[in-house]
Design an enzyme around this catalytic site. Structure first.
Site, PDB file in Angstrom:
ATOM      1  CB  ALA A 107     -10.773  13.007   9.263  1.00 44.82           C
ATOM      2  N   GLY A 109     -14.235  13.886  12.437  1.00 45.92           N
ATOM      3  CA  GLY A 109     -14.332  15.093  13.258  1.00 45.92           C
ATOM      4  C   GLY A 109     -15.390  15.086  14.354  1.00 45.92           C
ATOM      5  CE  LYS A 111     -13.668   9.180  19.432  1.00 50.29           C
ATOM      6  NZ  LYS A 111     -13.807   8.687  18.052  1.00 50.29           N
ATOM      7  CG  ASP A 156       2.313  11.696   9.931  1.00 51.28           C
ATOM      8  OD1 ASP A 156       2.096  11.637  11.158  1.00 51.28           O
ATOM      9  OD2 ASP A 156       2.777  10.750   9.263  1.00 51.28           O
ATOM     10  CG  ASP A 176     -10.394   8.132  18.153  1.00 54.90           C
ATOM     11  OD1 ASP A 176     -10.458   7.067  18.785  1.00 54.90           O
ATOM     12  OD2 ASP A 176     -11.219   8.453  17.279  1.00 54.90           O
ATOM     13  CB  CYS A 234     -13.695   1.838  17.667  1.00 61.34           C
ATOM     14  SG  CYS A 234     -12.996   2.015  16.028  1.00 61.34           S
TER      15      CYS A 234
HETATM   16  N1  SAM Z   1     -11.436  10.950  16.032  1.00 64.46           N
HETATM   17  C1  SAM Z   1     -12.159  10.764  14.777  1.00 64.46           C
HETATM   18  C2  SAM Z   1     -13.644  11.004  15.025  1.00 64.46           C
HETATM   19  O1  SAM Z   1     -14.105  10.801  16.147  1.00 64.46           O
HETATM   20  O2  SAM Z   1     -14.343  11.402  14.096  1.00 64.46           O
HETATM   21  C3  SAM Z   1     -11.884   9.408  14.178  1.00 64.46           C
HETATM   22  C4  SAM Z   1     -10.425   9.172  13.936  1.00 64.46           C
HETATM   23  S1  SAM Z   1     -10.036   7.732  12.981  1.00 64.46           S
HETATM   24  C5  SAM Z   1     -10.176   6.447  14.127  1.00 64.46           C
HETATM   25  C6  SAM Z   1      -8.311   7.916  12.781  1.00 64.46           C
HETATM   26  C7  SAM Z   1      -7.910   9.020  11.832  1.00 64.46           C
HETATM   27  O3  SAM Z   1      -6.540   9.320  12.048  1.00 64.46           O
HETATM   28  C8  SAM Z   1      -8.040   8.661  10.365  1.00 64.46           C
HETATM   29  O4  SAM Z   1      -8.767   9.648   9.713  1.00 64.46           O
HETATM   30  C9  SAM Z   1      -6.592   8.627   9.866  1.00 64.46           C
HETATM   31  O5  SAM Z   1      -6.463   9.057   8.522  1.00 64.46           O
HETATM   32  C10 SAM Z   1      -5.927   9.592  10.805  1.00 64.46           C
HETATM   33  N2  SAM Z   1      -4.483   9.383  11.037  1.00 64.46           N
HETATM   34  C11 SAM Z   1      -3.820   8.207  11.139  1.00 64.46           C
HETATM   35  N3  SAM Z   1      -2.511   8.429  11.382  1.00 64.46           N
HETATM   36  C12 SAM Z   1      -2.344   9.756  11.467  1.00 64.46           C
HETATM   37  C13 SAM Z   1      -1.223  10.584  11.725  1.00 64.46           C
HETATM   38  N4  SAM Z   1       0.000  10.063  11.928  1.00 64.46           N
HETATM   39  N5  SAM Z   1      -1.392  11.920  11.758  1.00 64.46           N
HETATM   40  C14 SAM Z   1      -2.620  12.455  11.534  1.00 64.46           C
HETATM   41  N6  SAM Z   1      -3.723  11.720  11.270  1.00 64.46           N
HETATM   42  C15 SAM Z   1      -3.589  10.378  11.248  1.00 64.46           C
END
Ligand code: SAM
Length: 318
Positions: A107, A109, A111, A156, A176, A234
């Site tokens: 999220a 989303g 990427k 997760d 990411d 980032c």
């Molecule tokens: N890749 C996304 C984009 O380009 O739109 C941005 C990702 S953001 C930097 C990191 C995301 O990873 C956050 O929404 C966070 O809630 C989620 N996240 C963190 N740890 C996680 C895990 N163990 N499993 C799944 N999602 C996780």
């Protein structure tokens, strides 16, 4: 340079969503609106160009807004910083009906939809997101973008069993994860304030993030068929970037299946700014890594690395 000044010197980036349209058609729409393929920074503010590094990415004058634009509302264009387009381009997932790809931290989303476009909306793209609210945004975004090869999952990533037959055939993983966000340009003024943060607190915060980021990479390495893992942040801090990569390369997981960094020619070779050699065990590895510096590269601060399993490429015979 203030955050505002940096933001003003960054073009407005627009990624054409090739899931539902072609770049040539979108260019025609802009030309019909009086834009010309010319310098985006010209005083007319009507110039736009194709990006030299990322296919299907267009550059506009920084003051251009798209929030109310039909093309944006209909999901035909996606507003995404240039540097944040690098991970999907580097992962370069295969576009076949048999492709199985994972976006581990998806999220909102951007990427994920980029990966879906590169996969030509074929195969299966599992998109994990742990946070319930952000997961809703992810689902909305993917449906607006027409990404029907995606399977969004509110879970997760660390709890997913790599040997679960649903996911065990995944060959490409994008990671990411959450990071300090210290590279985000419109947040830079915050960063300046944050510099007054106690150094010990800051170091502890970054160390905690780095430990989590390393755990995510090691988990991705446990998927039995994974051939390529892209890890990006980032952040501008070596603690979350080169140092995490160094620890990942030294991990048992990496040694067990001899993961190495992809060579420079597999990782946007024409991008000049690379990793910091002093932070790596083998300084030569720095050329495999991508860095973007806010205020220098007309992008947010960003970092991209790519781990591969040697001698096991998608084109090799099984
Ligand atoms: N890749 C996304 C984009 O380009 O739109 C941005 C990702 S953001 C930097 C990191 C995301 O990873 C956050 O929404 C966070 O809630 C989620 N996240 C963190 N740890 C996680 C895990 N163990 N499993 C799944 N999602 C996780």
């Amino acid at each position: 340079q203030s955050g505002d000044e940096r933001a003003a010197s960054m073009p407005r980036y627009v990624r054409v969503n090739t899931v539902i349209g072609t770049t040539e058609d979108i260019i025609k729409v802009f030309v019909s609106r009086g834009y010309t393929l010319s310098d985006p920074f010209s005083s007319s503010k009507k110039g736009f160009l194709k990006d030299p590094h990322v296919p299907d990415l267009l550059l506009f004058h920084p003051s251009t807004t798209f929030q109310d634009d039909d093309l944006y509302i209909s999901g035909k264009i996606i507003l995404q910083d240039k540097a944040s387009c690098f991970p999907a381009v580097v992962l370069s997932p295969p576009a076949s009906d048999n492709s199985v790809v994972i976006d581990a931290t998806a999220a909102p989303g951007n990427k994920t939809s980029h990966l879906s476009a590169l996969m030509k909306n074929k195969g299966k793209l599992f998109a994990f997101e742990r946070d319930r609210k952000r997961f809703s945004t992810l689902k909305m975004m993917l449906s607006k973008a027409g990404c029907s090869n995606t399977v969004p999952i509110n879970a997760d990533f660390l709890t997913i069993d790599p040997h679960d037959t649903q996911y065990s055939s995944a060959t490409h993983i994008l990671l990411d994860p959450s990071c300090s966000g210290s590279g985000i340009v419109n947040r830079l003024d915050h960063l300046l304030e944050a510099e007054t943060e106690d150094e010990t607190d800051k170091d502890q915060r970054l160390d905690k993030l780095a430990a989590f980021q390393l755990m995510m990479i090691k988990h991705a390495m446990r998927f039995p068929n994974v051939k390529k893992i892209v890890y990006s942040t980032c952040s501008i801090h070596a603690t979350e970037n080169e140092r995490v990569v160094r620890n990942a390369l030294n991990s048992e997981e990496a040694r067990a299946v001899t993961f190495r960094l992809a060579s420079r020619n597999e990782v946007l070779p024409t991008w000049q700014r690379r990793g910091y050699p002093d932070e790596l065990e083998s300084p030569d590895d720095a050329s495999s890594l991508i860095r973007c510096l806010p205020g220098e590269d007309a992008t947010n601060g960003f970092f991209v690395s790519c781990f591969v399993k040697p001698g096991n490429s998608l084109t090799s015979k099984r």
